[in-house]
Enzyme design. Structure first.
Site, PDB file in Angstrom:
ATOM      1  N   ARG A 124      88.428 -34.417  14.755  1.00 47.34           N
ATOM      2  CA  ARG A 124      87.883 -33.121  13.814  1.00 47.34           C
ATOM      3  C   ARG A 124      86.760 -33.654  13.117  1.00 47.34           C
ATOM      4  O   ARG A 124      85.970 -32.579  12.903  1.00 47.34           O
ATOM      5  CB  ARG A 124      89.195 -32.791  13.073  1.00 47.34           C
ATOM      6  N   LYS A 125      86.595 -34.868  12.639  1.00 46.09           N
ATOM      7  CA  LYS A 125      85.519 -35.010  11.826  1.00 46.09           C
ATOM      8  C   LYS A 125      84.062 -35.027  12.645  1.00 46.09           C
ATOM      9  O   LYS A 125      83.214 -34.835  12.251  1.00 46.09           O
ATOM     10  CB  LYS A 125      85.506 -36.385  11.232  1.00 46.09           C
ATOM     11  N   ASP A 297      99.418 -36.386  -3.725  1.00 44.70           N
ATOM     12  CA  ASP A 297      98.543 -37.253  -4.611  1.00 44.70           C
ATOM     13  C   ASP A 297      98.655 -37.096  -6.069  1.00 44.70           C
ATOM     14  O   ASP A 297      99.202 -37.364  -7.169  1.00 44.70           O
ATOM     15  CB  ASP A 297      97.174 -37.626  -4.427  1.00 44.70           C
TER      16      ASP A 297
END
Length: 583
Positions: A124-125, A297
Site C-alpha cells: 500500500r505504501k 495507542d
C-alpha cells in the site's frame, strides 16, 4: 507507560549526575507550564516536505497565484539539499518537474525507504509513493497502464480507505482511465469536504483528495474551498504539516510523564479532566480533538494516565475505555492500531497490556494472550517490527513494561533479549540512536533509559543520563530529532514529545533512586503508588532544591506495600494500581 514497582534494589543518588534533580525539576516545570487552563497540552506539528510538495502542485494545477504559493515554494527550495533522500527527491520533483520522475536511482530509494514500514503495509505504501511521484511530475495525458486491483480497500480504517480511493481516482485520471472510477468513490471523496475544517485533521489525506477531485468536474468549487482550508494551516516557514495537530497524544504523554515525575495533583487533574471530556462515543480516544477515529495507542495511554492520577475520580471513564479496548484484540492475542481484524502489532499490543493491567484481575485471559503474542513477535535480537516510531527502542521499552511488571517467569527470555538489545545499542557517548549505527539522540535515549530501569545494573543508565542532560536547553526543554511516523514510514516532527518522553524516563529513574537524606516518599495525591524510600524525581535534594514539588491533597496519601485492599477514598488499592500479577 506509567511507573510501577520493579521489586528491584534501589540505586544511590550519588551514582548519578549531581545535576539530575535540578534538571528534572526544570523539565517538570516546563511540561507543567505547557498544560493550558483547560487541561490540554497543545503541541504544534511542524511542516513536512510531502504535504508541502502536494500543496505546491495543487496550487499550480488550480492556477493559484500569490504569496502562499511563493512561500511554499521557498520552503521546498530549502529542502533541495535535505539530509533525508526522499525529501530531496520530493522537493526536486515538485519544484522542477523533471521529465523522468524515477531517474537517478529513485526506484532503489523507494525500496530502501519502504523497508522502514511494517511488512503488511509495504504494498500500500508503494502505491502511495509512486502515485505521489506521478502527481508531482509533469502533466501527462496519454494512456498508461492502470491496475485497479492495486487499490484494495478491504479491512482498512477510514483514513486509509479514503486515502486509497483518492490515490485510485487521482492515478486513474492521470493515466487516462477516468472510467475506472465508480460514482460511489467520487462521492466518498466529496463527502470528506463537507467538514468545516480538515477532515479528521489529516492534511495528507485532504490534499490527496483534492488532487483526485482536481481531475474531475467540480461545479461546486470543492477544490478551491479545500485549498483555503489547507492554507489556514500554512506554517510560518511556508510549509504545511502532516496533520493539523496531535493534541490528544501530547496530552496523554505529558500526563504520564508528569505523573512519573511527581507533578502536583492539581496539574495532573486538569489534564485528566480534559481527557475525560474528550473520550469518544465508543469509549476510545483519537490523536486529536479534530478526529473521530479512535486508536489503541491513545486509548491505552489515556487509561493508564487517568488510573495513575485518580482511579476513583475517573473510574467510569477508565472502565468505558477498557471495554473499548476489548473489541480490538485479535484471535492471535495481539492488538492492531485502528480497526478490529487488522494485523496485530507488537507495540500496540504492549500498550493495550499496560492499560488492561490497571484492572489486572479482570483481564487475566486477555493479558496472558497478549503477552504470548509479544513473546512470539519478538525478533531474535530482542527488538520488534517497526511501529509508529523510527526508533527501535520505542516498542522495546513498552514491551518490557508489559512483560516485566511482576510478570511470570515464562517471559524471562523475552525480557532478557530486550534488555540485551538495549544495552548493546548504547553508543560510545552514552546515548542511543534510532537504528544501529545512528548517532545518539535524546528521545531514543529516553526510551532506552525507561527500558533499563527494569534491570539491576545502573551503569548504562549513569552514562545515558549524562547524555540526556547534555540535550537539555536553558529553558528546561530537550533538544532532539523527530521520531514519529505517519503515514508510516514518513517521519514528522512534534518537538514537545522529546520533553515528554525525557521527563517520563527521568520519572522512571527517580523511582529506582533513593536519596538517603530522605526516608519517606512524597505524597502525590490520588492514584499515587510510590514504593519505599524517596523517589528522587519527586522530591528535591537535601540542599532544598524543591521547585515544582508535589503536594498531597488534603487527607490523601500514597498507599504503601502491604496496604489494605479495601477501597478508601483518595487511596489506590493494589488492584487499581495494577501491581497484582495477572498471571
Amino acid at each position: 507507560m506509567r511507573v510501577r514497582d520493579t521489586q528491584l534494589p534501589r540505586w544511590s543518588a550519588e551514582m548519578f549526575d549531581p545535576g539530575l534533580v535540578e534538571a528534572t525539576a526544570r523539565l517538570r516545570s516546563r511540561v507543567s507550564d505547557s498544560v493550558r487552563s483547560d487541561g490540554a497540552v497543545r503541541g504544534p506539528c511542524r511542516s513536512r516536505v510531502l504535504e508541502s510538495a502536494l500543496l505546491l502542485r495543487l496550487l499550480e494545477r488550480s492556477r493559484f497565484q500569490g504569496r502562499p504559493r511563493r512561500r511554499v515554494a521557498e520552503f521546498l527550495t530549502g529542502h533541495l539539499k535535505s539530509v533525508e533522500p526522499l525529501d530531496r527527491l520530493l522537493a526536486t520533483i515538485a519544484l522542477r518537474h523533471p521529465e523522468d520522475t524515477f531517474e537517478n536511482g529513485a526506484g532503489e530509494l523507494l525500496d530502501r525507504f519502504l523497508e522502514r514500514a511494517p511488512a503488511f503495509l509495504t504494498a500500500r505504501k508503494r502505491v502511495l509513493l509512486e502515485t505521489v511521484l506521478t502527481l508531482l511530475g509533469p502533466p501527462r495525458t496519454e494512456h498508461r497502464p492502470f491496475d485497479p486491483t492495486a487499490f484494495d480497500t478491504g479491512n482498512l480504517h477510514p483514513w486509509a480507505h479514503v486515502q486509497t480511493v483518492a490515490l485510485k481516482v487521482a492515478l486513474a485520471g492521470l493515466t487516462g482511465h477516468p472510467d475506472a472510477v465508480a460514482p460511489a468513490e467520487s462521492d466518498l471523496l466529496s463527502d470528506t469536504q463537507a467538514a468545516a475544517g480538515i477532515w479528521e485533521g489529516n492534511l495528507l489525506v485532504h490534499l490527496l483528495v483534492l488532487h483526485a477531485l482536481a481531475g474531475r468536474p467540480d461545479p461546486t468549487g470543492l477544490v478551491g474551498a479545500g485549498i483555503t482550508k489547507v492554507l489556514a494551516h500554512q506554517r510560518a516557514d511556508g510549509g504545511v504539516p502532516f496533520v493539523t495537530d496531535t493534541d490528544t497524544w501530547c496530552s496523554v504523554t505529558a500526563g504520564v510523564a508528569l505523573d512519573a515525575a511527581g507533578a502536583p495533583y492539581e496539574v495532573r487533574r486538569r489534564v485528566g479532566d480534559h481527557l475525560a471530556s474528550r473520550q469518544r462515543v465508543d469509549g476510545g480516544w483519537s490523536y486529536t480533538d479534530a478526529a473521530a477515529l479512535a486508536d489503541v495507542d491513545d486509548t491505552s495511554v489515556a487509561i493508564e494516565f487517568l488510573h495513575a492520577t485518580d482511579p476513583l475520580r475517573y473510574r467510569r471513564t477508565i472502565d468505558f475505555g477498557l471495554r473499548a479496548l476489548w473489541a480490538y484484540q485479535g484471535p492471535d492475542g495481539g492488538f492492531p492500531t485502528y480497526v478490529t481484524g487488522a494485523p496485530s502489532e507488537a507495540c500496540m499490543t504492549a500498550a493495550a497490556v499496560n492499560a488492561l493491567s490497571v484492572r489486572a484481575s479482570r483481564h487475566v485471559g486477555r493479558i496472558t494472550a497478549a503477552r504470548r503474542f509479544l513473546a512470539a513477535a519478538q525478533h531474535s535480537d530482542g527488538t520488534f517490527d517497526p511501529d509508529w516510531s523510527r526508533s527501535r527502542f520505542h516498542a522495546v521499552f513498552r514491551a518490557l513494561l508489559a512483560t516485566h511488571a511482576r510478570g511470570p517467569d515464562a517471559y524471562r527470555a523475552t525480557v532478557k533479549r530486550a534488555l540485551v538489545a538495549v544495552r548493546h545499542g548504547q553508543n560510545a557517548d552514552g546515548g542511543w540512536g534510532q537504528q544501529p549505527g545512528d548517532p545518539s539522540d535524546a528521545i531514543s535515549t529516553a526510551y532506552a533509559l525507561i527500558a533499563l530501569c527494569r534491570q539491576e545494573d545502573p551503569q548504562p543508565l549513569v552514562r545515558g543520563v549524562e547524555h540526556l542532560l547534555r540535550a537539555q536547553r536553558p529553558d528546561g526543554g530537550i533538544e532532539s530529532i523527530p521520531d514519529m511516523l505517519g503515514t508510516r514510514p514518513f517521519l514528522y516532527a512534534v518537538p514537545c514529545l522529546a520533553d515528554h518522553f525525557s521527563l517520563l524516563a527521568l520519572g522512571h529513574l527517580g523511582h529506582r533512586v533513593t536519596d538517603r537524606a530522605h526516608d519517606v516518599a512524597a505524597p502525590r495525591g490520588p492514584g499515587s503508588s510510590v514504593g519505599p524510600g524517596r523517589a528522587l524525581s519527586v522530591l528535591g535534594t537535601a540542599s532544598g532544591r524543591t521547585r515544582g514539588l508535589a503536594k498531597a491533597a488534603p487527607g490523601k496519601s500514597a498507599v504503601g506495600k502491604g496496604a489494605s485492599t479495601k477501597a478508601i477514598p483518595g487511596k489506590a488499592t493494589p488492584t487499581q494500581t495494577g501491581e497484582r500479577s495477572p498471571a
